[in-house]
Scaffold this motif. Structure first.
Motif, PDB file in Angstrom:
ATOM      1  N   HIS A 125     -12.350  -5.802  16.003  1.00  0.00           N
ATOM      2  CA  HIS A 125     -12.431  -5.317  17.385  1.00  0.00           C
ATOM      3  C   HIS A 125     -11.919  -3.885  17.489  1.00  0.00           C
ATOM      4  O   HIS A 125     -12.486  -3.064  18.218  1.00  0.00           O
ATOM      5  N   GLN A 126     -10.842  -3.592  16.765  1.00  0.00           N
ATOM      6  CA  GLN A 126     -10.316  -2.232  16.783  1.00  0.00           C
ATOM      7  C   GLN A 126     -11.314  -1.249  16.176  1.00  0.00           C
ATOM      8  O   GLN A 126     -11.537  -0.162  16.714  1.00  0.00           O
ATOM      9  N   GLN A 127     -11.958  -1.656  15.102  1.00  0.00           N
ATOM     10  CA  GLN A 127     -12.943  -0.800  14.448  1.00  0.00           C
ATOM     11  C   GLN A 127     -14.142  -0.556  15.367  1.00  0.00           C
ATOM     12  O   GLN A 127     -14.647   0.568  15.462  1.00  0.00           O
ATOM     13  N   ARG A 128     -14.576  -1.619  16.061  1.00  0.00           N
ATOM     14  CA  ARG A 128     -15.726  -1.458  16.966  1.00  0.00           C
ATOM     15  C   ARG A 128     -15.365  -0.499  18.103  1.00  0.00           C
ATOM     16  O   ARG A 128     -16.175   0.365  18.474  1.00  0.00           O
ATOM     17  N   TYR A 129     -14.174  -0.639  18.639  1.00  0.00           N
ATOM     18  CA  TYR A 129     -13.752   0.277  19.712  1.00  0.00           C
ATOM     19  C   TYR A 129     -13.762   1.715  19.216  1.00  0.00           C
ATOM     20  O   TYR A 129     -14.274   2.620  19.892  1.00  0.00           O
ATOM     21  N   GLN A 130     -13.196   1.956  18.038  1.00  0.00           N
ATOM     22  CA  GLN A 130     -13.112   3.307  17.504  1.00  0.00           C
ATOM     23  C   GLN A 130     -14.509   3.907  17.303  1.00  0.00           C
ATOM     24  O   GLN A 130     -14.746   5.086  17.598  1.00  0.00           O
ATOM     25  N   GLU A 131     -15.444   3.087  16.821  1.00  0.00           N
ATOM     26  CA  GLU A 131     -16.800   3.583  16.590  1.00  0.00           C
ATOM     27  C   GLU A 131     -17.488   3.953  17.908  1.00  0.00           C
ATOM     28  O   GLU A 131     -18.096   5.032  18.034  1.00  0.00           O
ATOM     29  N   LEU A 132     -17.388   3.059  18.900  1.00  0.00           N
ATOM     30  CA  LEU A 132     -18.028   3.329  20.191  1.00  0.00           C
ATOM     31  C   LEU A 132     -17.371   4.516  20.888  1.00  0.00           C
ATOM     32  O   LEU A 132     -18.057   5.389  21.447  1.00  0.00           O
ATOM     33  N   ALA A 133     -16.039   4.560  20.862  1.00  0.00           N
ATOM     34  CA  ALA A 133     -15.328   5.638  21.540  1.00  0.00           C
ATOM     35  C   ALA A 133     -15.618   6.989  20.882  1.00  0.00           C
ATOM     36  O   ALA A 133     -15.716   8.015  21.567  1.00  0.00           O
ATOM     37  N   VAL A 178     -17.519   0.850  25.751  1.00  0.00           N
ATOM     38  CA  VAL A 178     -16.198   1.257  25.240  1.00  0.00           C
ATOM     39  C   VAL A 178     -15.102   0.487  25.971  1.00  0.00           C
ATOM     40  O   VAL A 178     -14.165  -0.036  25.349  1.00  0.00           O
ATOM     41  N   GLU A 179     -15.231   0.408  27.288  1.00  0.00           N
ATOM     42  CA  GLU A 179     -14.213  -0.306  28.061  1.00  0.00           C
ATOM     43  C   GLU A 179     -14.176  -1.782  27.690  1.00  0.00           C
ATOM     44  O   GLU A 179     -13.102  -2.369  27.522  1.00  0.00           O
TER      45      GLU A 179
END
Length: 555
Positions: free
Chosen positions: A352-360, A159-160
């Motif tokens: 990148h924003q979508q990947r962050y949202q999914e992982l978070a 996530v980080e």
């Protein structure tokens, strides 16, 4: 597990050698004897930061060596092999700190960057300091404990990393959208930096090669003297070994016709003469190729100075200059093609924003599940620590904006009395209660970790009586699966140890010396009695100490 710790010229410690075994080892001693200093020294060997003030006064450097025994299937073995630092069953960490400033780190005798040492140390030892309960008030520490308990560390790091990538891409995208004037100013600055780097032309691995050659040339005179001395002794001096041996072989050969055994001896010595002659030829070869090019050392030092100066400008290590050069060229290229890349970068930013949202979001679900389990596990221990009605709850509160550590903050709440509304630890728990909650948290979270050695540095401060005995039992129970090192002032805790070490401070003339004693039988009873009743040991305190040890060791 930690097997040995050697400390030299660190703080008030002149020289201290400690040996540790499995189970629970307790370290006791009067205040100021150097117990916690030994743990501080271990921390230095594990990569903690320190300044030169810890070097013993009047000495050039402090040195700490920590030796670990690695089980056959330890993941540390794979880590060492991956970094080409493996050396059998042992893992030896060494750290030196110069009084003039600067430190060096070694793993199995090989110099390594401090960050690499820390990466290994995190897999070997976890230290809980005597003020650890204060860190429990921090939100980042509460989040770390929750992720450790739930096994979310890898997902949290993902996530980080996704957040950093998203933010970096967003910054690049914003730069692309900046005015042409701003982009041109940035281009000019980048061109200047790149030109400076190209004029210097640092090469990959150049710094490491320069350091290696510099060390060799700095000792060239000593090496050459050794080569010449060896050649003289073997071949060139009047009474050199090789001619004398060859003459002896010839003499034995001549007399072999009178006594056959002399021929066999001559053959053996002849073989030795051949080996010596080959050694002499190799020495000649090394000597012939070991001539130092005039001015070479000066050239190396000048080149190293150029690289070091340039590295300071870029705030990096000299060996990182090629990577810095590449990064600057990539940024300049990005600016040169800004208009063409803007649409592409917009899509990358969205991904990148979508990947962050999914992982978070995945991390949030797992944290929610772990929060309830961790709160219940800690709450079950609190009655044993003298808090019969206390309950700990873990609250997850959504952030207004996404952050590197996820979508929510983690807050530990506690209710110490029935019907009380849970509130943050710092607003409701006293110092003693906070210490006990922290200890319960450490016990619960460390049981699920995979670190083989846990160090507790006076975490039992502020407790006593039955609670202290419970703390000791919890640590002893934990020692069935891990190696436990515990510094304590509590007799009830010390009695629970499988091994007992006493740190003693002595004043010898103008020096303060610290040494260690391994206590057995009566000596251990006397130390427990001292901890119970102070400096005066009475028959009553000694008998109390024996009963305490018998009860603890019989559990």
């Amino acid at each position: 597990m930690l097997s040995e710790l050697h400390i030299r010229d660190f703080a008030i410690i002149d020289h201290l050698a400690l040996e540790f075994g499995p189970g629970m080892s307790v370290l006791t001693g009067e205040t100021g004897a150097g117990k916690s200093i030994a743990i501080d020294a271990l921390g230095l060997a594990l990569g903690n930061r320190a300044d030169s003030s810890v070097v013993r006064q009047g000495r050039e450097r402090a040195e700490i060596v920590a030796s670990f025994l690695l089980p056959r299937h330890s993941p540390v073995r794979a880590w060492l092999a991956q970094h080409e630092l493996d050396d059998g069953d042992d893992c030896i960490l060494r750290r030196t700190l110069a009084a003039s400033g600067g430190s060096k780190a070694y793993i199995n005798g090989r110099p390594v960057p401090l960050q690499l040492l820390r990466g290994l140390a995190e897999q070997l030892v976890d230290i809980f300091g005597q003020h650890q309960h204060q860190s429990l008030l921090r939100g980042d520490e509460q989040r770390r404990l929750l992720d450790g308990f739930g096994g979310h560390q890898a997902l949290s790091r993902e996530v980080e990393a996704a957040f950093r990538q998203w933010q970096q891409t967003q910054q690049n995208w914003q730069r692309l959208r900046a005015s042409e004037h701003e982009r041109e100013s940035r281009r000019d600055f980048l061109r200047f930096q790149i030109e400076e780097l190209e004029n210097c032309a640092p090469q990959p691995d150049e710094w490491q090669n320069l350091e290696k050659e510099h060390r060799q040339l700095a000792h060239a005179e000593e090496i050459n003297a050794t080569l010449q001395h060896a050649l003289g002794e073997l071949y060139e001096h009047e009474h050199a070994l090789l001619p004398r041996l060859q003459s002896l072989v010839q003499s034995l050969d001549e007399n072999a016709r009178y006594r056959g055994e002399l021929g066999d001896i001559a053959k053996l010595l002849g073989s030795a003469a051949i080996e010596l002659e080959e050694a002499a030829l190799e020495l000649r070869r090394l000597s012939a190729h070991d001539e130092v090019e005039p001015g070479r050392l000066e050239h190396l030092e000048r080149r190293m100075g150029e690289l070091a100066d340039l590295a300071r400008k870029h705030r990096c290590e000299p060996g990182e200059l090629p990577a810095v050069h590449q990064r600057l060229r990539e940024e300049l290229n990005s600016l040169d093609t800004a208009q063409h890349d803007l649409d592409t970068m917009s899509e990358t930013l969205r991904q990148h924003q979508q990947r962050y949202q999914e992982l978070a979001s995945r991390l949030s679900v797992k944290r929610q599940q772990a929060a309830k389990a961790l709160g219940q596990a800690i709450s079950r221990l609190l009655p044993q620590l003298g808090m019969p009605h206390a309950e700990l709850h873990i609250e997850l509160s959504p952030h207004e904006q996404p952050r590197a550590h996820g979508l929510e903050s983690v807050t530990f709440l506690v209710a110490t009395h029935p019907g009380q509304t849970p509130r943050p630890l710092g607003k409701i728990a006293s110092g003693g209660e906070l210490s006990r909650i922290s200890l319960a948290t450490q016990v619960v979270t460390s049981q699920l970790a995979h670190i083989p050695t846990l160090v507790f540095d006076e975490v039992d401060v502020g407790i006593g009586g039955q609670v202290a005995e419970t703390v000791g039992r919890l640590l002893r129970q934990l020692a069935t699966e891990r190696q436990i090192l515990c510094i304590t002032h509590q007799a009830q805790v010390a009695a629970q140890g499988h091994a007992h070490l006493r740190v003693v401070k002595q004043i010898d003339a103008d020096r303060v010396l610290t040494h260690i004693e391994n206590l057995e039988a009566d000596a251990r009873s006397d130390e427990i009695a001292r901890m119970i009743g102070g400096s005066e040991i009475t028959p009553r305190t000694r008998e109390h100490a024996r009963e305490m040890l018998q009860r603890a060791q019989g559990d």
